[in-house]
Scaffold this active site. Structure first.
Site, PDB file in Angstrom:
ATOM      1  N   ASP A 196       0.862  -1.077   0.163  1.00 47.12           N
ATOM      2  CA  ASP A 196      -0.024  -0.006   0.096  1.00 47.12           C
ATOM      3  C   ASP A 196       1.015   1.291  -0.038  1.00 47.12           C
ATOM      4  O   ASP A 196       0.758   2.069  -0.678  1.00 47.12           O
ATOM      5  CB  ASP A 196      -0.875  -0.009   1.195  1.00 47.12           C
ATOM      6  CG  ASP A 196      -1.981   1.203   1.354  1.00 47.12           C
ATOM      7  OD1 ASP A 196      -2.214   1.576   0.231  1.00 47.12           O
ATOM      8  OD2 ASP A 196      -2.716   1.234   2.438  1.00 47.12           O
ATOM      9  N   THR A 236      -1.331 -11.182   3.097  1.00 48.23           N
ATOM     10  CA  THR A 236      -0.019 -12.070   3.347  1.00 48.23           C
ATOM     11  C   THR A 236       0.928 -11.320   4.228  1.00 48.23           C
ATOM     12  O   THR A 236       1.809 -12.078   4.719  1.00 48.23           O
ATOM     13  CB  THR A 236       0.406 -12.828   2.223  1.00 48.23           C
ATOM     14  OG1 THR A 236       1.155 -11.928   1.551  1.00 48.23           O
ATOM     15  CG2 THR A 236      -0.569 -13.988   1.669  1.00 48.23           C
TER      16      THR A 236
END
Length: 176
Positions: A36, A124
């Site tokens: 992100d 993950t």
């Protein structure tokens, strides 16, 4: 499905020359760590500005849902932001929520004329989803989407940051 190429590469999602990359966002849509943060840094302020506009319209992005913004300075035209589930042992609907990240991202891509899309390994990292379980959900969700929809998508790439994920996806894609 036979017209859509499924592939895996090891690399940096911010450098993919595709119509859209998928961001493993948090519900705030305001950037964060991991992929992100990397996407927001590489794409520049235009992505954050559009995220702020989306927040003003609809509030936070719920887990499993997806929204689309410009790619800013990225090679990709669009960024599709999806919020993956935090792993709590697998008994809080995590597999279904993760699958819906992939389904909703693909549907949003098609609504916007995307023909090539690249996914990171959603949930993950800091969200703690076990890599092997996440890879199986991802590949299954994408294959099911392709079987159930007459799609204009020409290529779907899983972009793995690490060798462990790359090996998992390579094996799953080879098996079918």
């Amino acid at each position: 499905m036979e017209n859509t190429k499924l592939q895996v590469i090891k690399g940096d999602i911010t450098k993919q020359e595709v119509d859209a990359i998928v961001n493993a966002a948090n519900s705030s849509l305001l950037g964060g760590g991991g992929v992100d943060g990397a996407i927001h840094r590489a794409g520049g302020p235009a992505i954050l500005e559009e995220c702020k506009q989306i927040r003003a319209r609809q509030g936070e992005c719920p887990t499993g849902e997806a929204v689309i913004t410009t790619g800013g300075k990225l090679p990709a035209k669009y960024v599709i932001h999806t919020v993956g589930p935090v792993w709590h042992g697998g008994n809080q609907n995590e597999p279904e929520l993760l699958a819906s990240c992939y389904r909703n991202s693909l549907a949003l891509a098609e609504e916007n004329g995307v023909q090539s899309i690249a996914f990171p390994n959603i949930s993950t990292g800091v969200y703690g989803y076990p890599k092997e379980k996440a890879a199986k959900v991802a590949v299954k969700a994408v294959r099911e989407y392709l079987q159930q929809n007459n799609t204009s998508l020409q290529s779907i790439t899983f972009v793995c940051f690490d060798e462990e994920n790359y090996a998992l996806y390579e094996e799953l894609l080879r098996d079918h």
